[in-house]
Each structure stands twice: as structure tokens, then as C-alpha cells.
Design a protein around this motif. Structure first.
Motif, PDB file in Angstrom:
ATOM      1  N   MET A 176      76.754  84.651  65.576  1.00 15.35           N
ATOM      2  CA  MET A 176      77.795  83.634  65.444  1.00 15.35           C
ATOM      3  C   MET A 176      77.576  82.669  64.128  1.00 15.35           C
ATOM      4  SD  MET A 176      80.637  82.598  67.063  1.00 15.35           S
ATOM      5  CE  MET A 176      80.538  83.354  68.643  1.00 15.35           C
ATOM      6  N   LYS A 177      78.418  82.249  63.348  1.00 16.14           N
ATOM      7  CA  LYS A 177      78.123  81.482  62.191  1.00 16.14           C
ATOM      8  C   LYS A 177      79.010  80.249  62.516  1.00 16.14           C
ATOM      9  CE  LYS A 177      79.553  81.625  57.493  1.00 16.14           C
ATOM     10  NZ  LYS A 177      80.099  82.428  56.474  1.00 16.14           N
ATOM     11  N   TYR A 178      78.286  78.993  61.997  1.00 19.61           N
ATOM     12  CA  TYR A 178      79.005  77.862  61.985  1.00 19.61           C
ATOM     13  C   TYR A 178      79.154  77.249  60.845  1.00 19.61           C
ATOM     14  CZ  TYR A 178      78.031  78.516  67.076  1.00 19.61           C
ATOM     15  OH  TYR A 178      77.766  79.124  68.222  1.00 19.61           O
ATOM     16  N   ARG A 179      80.310  76.732  60.428  1.00 21.41           N
ATOM     17  CA  ARG A 179      80.620  76.272  58.920  1.00 21.41           C
ATOM     18  C   ARG A 179      81.476  75.235  58.985  1.00 21.41           C
ATOM     19  NH1 ARG A 179      85.335  78.330  57.317  1.00 21.41           N
ATOM     20  NH2 ARG A 179      86.020  80.034  58.327  1.00 21.41           N
ATOM     21  N   ARG A 180      81.759  74.559  57.871  1.00 18.34           N
ATOM     22  CA  ARG A 180      82.789  73.553  57.749  1.00 18.34           C
ATOM     23  C   ARG A 180      84.190  74.383  57.439  1.00 18.34           C
ATOM     24  NH1 ARG A 180      80.798  68.880  57.635  1.00 18.34           N
ATOM     25  NH2 ARG A 180      78.537  68.544  56.939  1.00 18.34           N
ATOM     26  N   ALA A 181      85.331  73.596  57.841  1.00 20.67           N
ATOM     27  CA  ALA A 181      86.437  74.174  57.755  1.00 20.67           C
ATOM     28  C   ALA A 181      87.069  74.014  56.159  1.00 20.67           C
ATOM     29  CB  ALA A 181      87.677  73.567  58.364  1.00 20.67           C
ATOM     30  N   GLN A 182      87.956  74.989  55.879  1.00 22.49           N
ATOM     31  CA  GLN A 182      88.438  75.274  54.493  1.00 22.49           C
ATOM     32  C   GLN A 182      90.124  75.285  54.705  1.00 22.49           C
ATOM     33  OE1 GLN A 182      86.480  78.587  52.637  1.00 22.49           O
ATOM     34  NE2 GLN A 182      84.623  77.118  52.473  1.00 22.49           N
ATOM     35  N   ASP A 189      87.052  66.974  58.862  1.00 29.69           N
ATOM     36  CA  ASP A 189      86.164  66.599  60.235  1.00 29.69           C
ATOM     37  C   ASP A 189      85.762  67.688  60.850  1.00 29.69           C
ATOM     38  OD1 ASP A 189      87.014  63.922  59.590  1.00 29.69           O
ATOM     39  OD2 ASP A 189      88.447  63.986  61.313  1.00 29.69           O
ATOM     40  N   PHE A 190      86.128  68.858  60.617  1.00 32.89           N
ATOM     41  CA  PHE A 190      86.136  70.041  61.401  1.00 32.89           C
ATOM     42  C   PHE A 190      84.937  71.135  61.158  1.00 32.89           C
ATOM     43  CE2 PHE A 190      90.488  69.349  62.481  1.00 32.89           C
ATOM     44  CZ  PHE A 190      90.912  69.800  63.647  1.00 32.89           C
ATOM     45  N   VAL A 191      84.203  71.295  62.170  1.00 33.29           N
ATOM     46  CA  VAL A 191      83.323  72.610  62.155  1.00 33.29           C
ATOM     47  C   VAL A 191      83.704  73.731  62.976  1.00 33.29           C
ATOM     48  CG1 VAL A 191      81.175  73.003  63.329  1.00 33.29           C
ATOM     49  CG2 VAL A 191      81.168  71.048  61.856  1.00 33.29           C
ATOM     50  N   LEU A 192      83.528  74.889  62.415  1.00 38.17           N
ATOM     51  CA  LEU A 192      84.231  75.958  63.080  1.00 38.17           C
ATOM     52  C   LEU A 192      82.972  76.847  63.359  1.00 38.17           C
ATOM     53  CD1 LEU A 192      87.023  76.841  60.400  1.00 38.17           C
ATOM     54  CD2 LEU A 192      87.099  75.545  62.347  1.00 38.17           C
ATOM     55  N   ALA A 193      83.329  77.827  64.547  1.00 39.10           N
ATOM     56  CA  ALA A 193      82.507  78.991  64.796  1.00 39.10           C
ATOM     57  C   ALA A 193      83.248  80.093  64.334  1.00 39.10           C
ATOM     58  CB  ALA A 193      82.191  79.025  66.338  1.00 39.10           C
ATOM     59  N   GLU A 194      82.600  81.237  63.664  1.00 41.64           N
ATOM     60  CA  GLU A 194      82.985  82.349  63.261  1.00 41.64           C
ATOM     61  C   GLU A 194      82.471  83.673  63.600  1.00 41.64           C
ATOM     62  OE1 GLU A 194      84.725  82.620  58.937  1.00 41.64           O
ATOM     63  OE2 GLU A 194      82.753  83.421  58.827  1.00 41.64           O
ATOM     64  N   GLN A 195      83.144  84.572  64.133  1.00 41.98           N
ATOM     65  CA  GLN A 195      82.407  85.792  64.345  1.00 41.98           C
ATOM     66  C   GLN A 195      83.413  87.008  63.824  1.00 41.98           C
ATOM     67  OE1 GLN A 195      79.998  86.129  66.701  1.00 41.98           O
ATOM     68  NE2 GLN A 195      79.702  88.418  66.421  1.00 41.98           N
ATOM     69  N   ASP A 196      82.623  87.851  62.956  1.00 45.35           N
ATOM     70  CA  ASP A 196      83.033  88.850  62.361  1.00 45.35           C
ATOM     71  C   ASP A 196      84.432  88.329  61.458  1.00 45.35           C
ATOM     72  OD1 ASP A 196      81.315  90.591  63.559  1.00 45.35           O
ATOM     73  OD2 ASP A 196      82.618  90.679  65.465  1.00 45.35           O
ATOM     74  N   VAL A 218      86.403  81.452  66.266  1.00 48.41           N
ATOM     75  CA  VAL A 218      86.736  81.545  67.626  1.00 48.41           C
ATOM     76  C   VAL A 218      86.384  80.386  68.402  1.00 48.41           C
ATOM     77  CG1 VAL A 218      86.147  84.135  67.480  1.00 48.41           C
ATOM     78  CG2 VAL A 218      84.186  82.349  67.721  1.00 48.41           C
ATOM     79  N   GLY A 219      86.260  79.137  67.579  1.00 48.05           N
ATOM     80  CA  GLY A 219      85.843  77.922  68.023  1.00 48.05           C
ATOM     81  C   GLY A 219      85.969  76.736  67.188  1.00 48.05           C
ATOM     82  N   VAL A 220      86.568  75.729  67.545  1.00 47.77           N
ATOM     83  CA  VAL A 220      86.465  74.630  66.615  1.00 47.77           C
ATOM     84  C   VAL A 220      86.225  73.326  67.276  1.00 47.77           C
ATOM     85  CG1 VAL A 220      88.652  75.721  65.671  1.00 47.77           C
ATOM     86  CG2 VAL A 220      89.116  74.042  67.072  1.00 47.77           C
ATOM     87  N   GLY A 221      85.919  72.295  66.391  1.00 46.26           N
ATOM     88  CA  GLY A 221      85.647  71.045  66.935  1.00 46.26           C
ATOM     89  C   GLY A 221      85.821  69.944  65.830  1.00 46.26           C
ATOM     90  N   ALA A 222      85.784  68.502  66.083  1.00 45.82           N
ATOM     91  CA  ALA A 222      85.955  67.784  64.845  1.00 45.82           C
ATOM     92  C   ALA A 222      85.144  66.421  65.289  1.00 45.82           C
ATOM     93  CB  ALA A 222      87.456  67.484  64.696  1.00 45.82           C
ATOM     94  N   LEU A 223      84.700  65.954  64.109  1.00 45.39           N
ATOM     95  CA  LEU A 223      84.158  64.564  64.196  1.00 45.39           C
ATOM     96  C   LEU A 223      85.026  63.571  63.359  1.00 45.39           C
ATOM     97  CD1 LEU A 223      81.349  62.834  64.881  1.00 45.39           C
ATOM     98  CD2 LEU A 223      80.785  63.194  62.311  1.00 45.39           C
ATOM     99  N   HIS A 224      85.210  62.397  64.150  1.00 41.65           N
ATOM    100  CA  HIS A 224      86.383  61.782  63.449  1.00 41.65           C
ATOM    101  C   HIS A 224      85.699  60.096  63.439  1.00 41.65           C
ATOM    102  CE1 HIS A 224      90.270  60.559  62.037  1.00 41.65           C
ATOM    103  NE2 HIS A 224      90.273  59.670  62.597  1.00 41.65           N
ATOM    104  N   ALA A 277      89.239  67.426  69.613  1.00 43.57           N
ATOM    105  CA  ALA A 277      89.738  68.756  69.185  1.00 43.57           C
ATOM    106  C   ALA A 277      88.744  69.906  69.335  1.00 43.57           C
ATOM    107  CB  ALA A 277      90.220  68.848  67.568  1.00 43.57           C
ATOM    108  N   MET A 278      88.060  69.456  70.636  1.00 48.10           N
ATOM    109  CA  MET A 278      87.103  70.833  70.767  1.00 48.10           C
ATOM    110  C   MET A 278      88.051  71.842  71.582  1.00 48.10           C
ATOM    111  SD  MET A 278      83.711  70.297  70.168  1.00 48.10           S
ATOM    112  CE  MET A 278      83.325  71.699  71.018  1.00 48.10           C
ATOM    113  N   ALA A 279      87.720  73.088  70.923  1.00 47.20           N
ATOM    114  CA  ALA A 279      88.600  74.247  71.613  1.00 47.20           C
ATOM    115  C   ALA A 279      87.900  75.712  71.336  1.00 47.20           C
ATOM    116  CB  ALA A 279      90.208  74.107  70.931  1.00 47.20           C
ATOM    117  N   ILE A 280      87.411  76.616  72.268  1.00 48.75           N
ATOM    118  CA  ILE A 280      87.008  77.724  72.009  1.00 48.75           C
ATOM    119  C   ILE A 280      88.103  78.847  72.591  1.00 48.75           C
ATOM    120  CG2 ILE A 280      84.760  79.073  72.570  1.00 48.75           C
ATOM    121  CD1 ILE A 280      84.295  76.304  71.309  1.00 48.75           C
ATOM    122  N   ALA A 281      88.233  79.827  71.596  1.00 48.03           N
ATOM    123  CA  ALA A 281      88.894  80.936  71.844  1.00 48.03           C
ATOM    124  C   ALA A 281      88.470  81.406  73.363  1.00 48.03           C
ATOM    125  CB  ALA A 281      88.917  82.079  70.958  1.00 48.03           C
ATOM    126  N   PRO A 282      89.556  81.747  74.214  1.00 44.11           N
ATOM    127  CA  PRO A 282      89.474  82.147  75.631  1.00 44.11           C
ATOM    128  C   PRO A 282      88.480  83.077  75.815  1.00 44.11           C
ATOM    129  CG  PRO A 282      91.860  81.795  75.028  1.00 44.11           C
ATOM    130  CD  PRO A 282      91.024  81.712  73.775  1.00 44.11           C
TER     131      PRO A 282
END
Ligand code: COA
Length: 151
Positions: free
Chosen positions: A1-7, A41-48, A52-58, A69-74
Motif C-alpha cells: 500500500m502506498k500513501y501519498r498526497r492528492a493531485q 488537505d487530502f492523503v490517499l492510499a493507493e494499491q496497484d 482505495v482510501g482517502v482522508g483529509a486534514l483541514h 472525509a475519511m473513507a476507505i473503499a469497501p
């Protein structure tokens, strides 16, 4: 799993994951406009290569910030992705000098595991309520306020 900022290229994925849960009443819906304006504000989790997941610091007020805005794909729920995103956001917050994180949520169990504890809404700064006017539930908020002090 990779964690990175949103674009910019991630806006559709953020919109899809967040609004999937918003339609179930689990979180606030977000327009594309709102996502563009808060994209940093957003950090994302990326798989392949897939988000697959998002969350934000405001940032809200002096040394005060919201985790939202914490939400992980089902299909990725319950695998530690949400916790990893919160910790990434908490690290960003510390670097900015944030002393208190707060959240308004229905997921107390998750946020308790992430070091948050429940407080009465009156304890939060009035600045916190600025966005509530746009909420369909306003003024009858039934979310739970929780805070996490940052050392
Ligand atoms: C809530 C949510 C963000 C949690 O993310 P997640 O990746 O599934 O959570 P994690 O796997 O990182 O869980 C971390 C810990 O919290 C616990 N946990 C997660 N959700 C929980 C809940 N609703 N109640 C109690 N505990 C919970 C996990 O069991 C885990 O505990 P452990 O460390 O002892 O194993 C995710 O389930 C989600 O997107 N839910 C739907 C949208 C939503 O409600 N978002 C919140 C808006 S404020």
C-alpha cells in the motif's frame, strides 16, 4: 500500500469513495468544487495504481485542525488503511504545529483506536461550526465530537 498526497487526477476517485458512503448517510457528501478547493488537505492510499482510501486534514483555527472525509473503499475496510491515513495526517499536523485534532463522526470506535476521546460539542471552538451551515442536518447535528491532543 502506498500513501501519498492528492493531485488533480485523483478528484474523481475521492468524489466516488466519499459519496459512496455519503449516500448511506455515513458522512457528508462533497461536491467536486469542495474537493478541488481542499485538495491539498487530502492523503490517499493507493494499491496497484488505484485509490482505495482517502482522508483529509483541514486547518480550522490556531493550533486546531479537523480530520475529515475519511473513507476507505469497501473491499479494503478493516485492513489498517484508515489508521495509516490518520497517522499520516497527524504527522502533517504536528509538522504544522497543530496541538489538537478533532473530528465529528459516527465512527467513535475507529477514532478511539486512533487516540481520540469524546468531548461535548460546546468544548470546541466556534470556528469549528463554520461549515455546518451547508450541512443538510443543520442545526440538528447528531455526530459525535472527539479530540486527540498532539504531543
Ligand atoms: C471508518 C473507516 C474510515 C475506518 O477505516 P479502516 O481502514 O476500515 O479501519 P482500520 O482497519 O484502520 O481500523 C483500525 C482499528 O479500528 C477498528 N475499527 C475500525 N472501524 C471501527 C468501528 N466502526 N468501530 C469500532 N472499531 C473500528 C479496527 O477494528 C481496528 O482495530 P485493531 O487495530 O484493534 O485491529 C472505514 O471503515 C470507512 O471508510 N467507513 C465508511 C465511511 C465512514 O464512516 N467514514 C468516517 C467518516 S467520519
Amino acid at each position: 500500500m502506498k500513501y501519498r498526497r492528492a493531485q488533480f487526477r485523483d478528484v474523481e476517485s475521492i468524489h466516488r469513495i466519499v459519496n459512496h458512503y455519503a449516500e448511506q448517510g455515513l458522512m457528508l457528501a462533497r461536491s467536486r468544487n469542495a474537493i478541488y478547493e481542499t485538495l491539498r488537505d487530502f492523503v490517499l492510499a493507493e494499491q496497484d495504481g488505484e485509490v482505495v482510501g482517502v482522508g483529509a486534514l483541514h486547518l480550522v483555527w490556531d493550533e486546531l485542525a479537523e480530520i475529515r472525509a475519511m473513507a476507505i473503499a469497501p473491499e479494503y475496510v478493516g485492513q489498517g488503511v484508515g489508521m495509516a491515513i490518520v497517522e499520516q495526517l497527524a504527522k502533517d499536523a504536528r509538522e504544522l504545529g497543530v496541538k489538537t485534532l478533532f473530528t465529528l463522526t459516527y465512527q467513535q470506535g475507529f477514532f478511539a483506536k486512533a487516540g481520540f476521546h469524546e468531548v461535548s460539542k460546546e468544548r470546541l471552538s466556534q470556528k469549528v461550526w463554520k461549515d455546518c451551515i451547508n450541512c443538510s442536518k443543520f442545526p440538528n447535528c447528531d455526530e459525535i465530537a472527539m479530540i486527540r491532543p498532539l504531543e
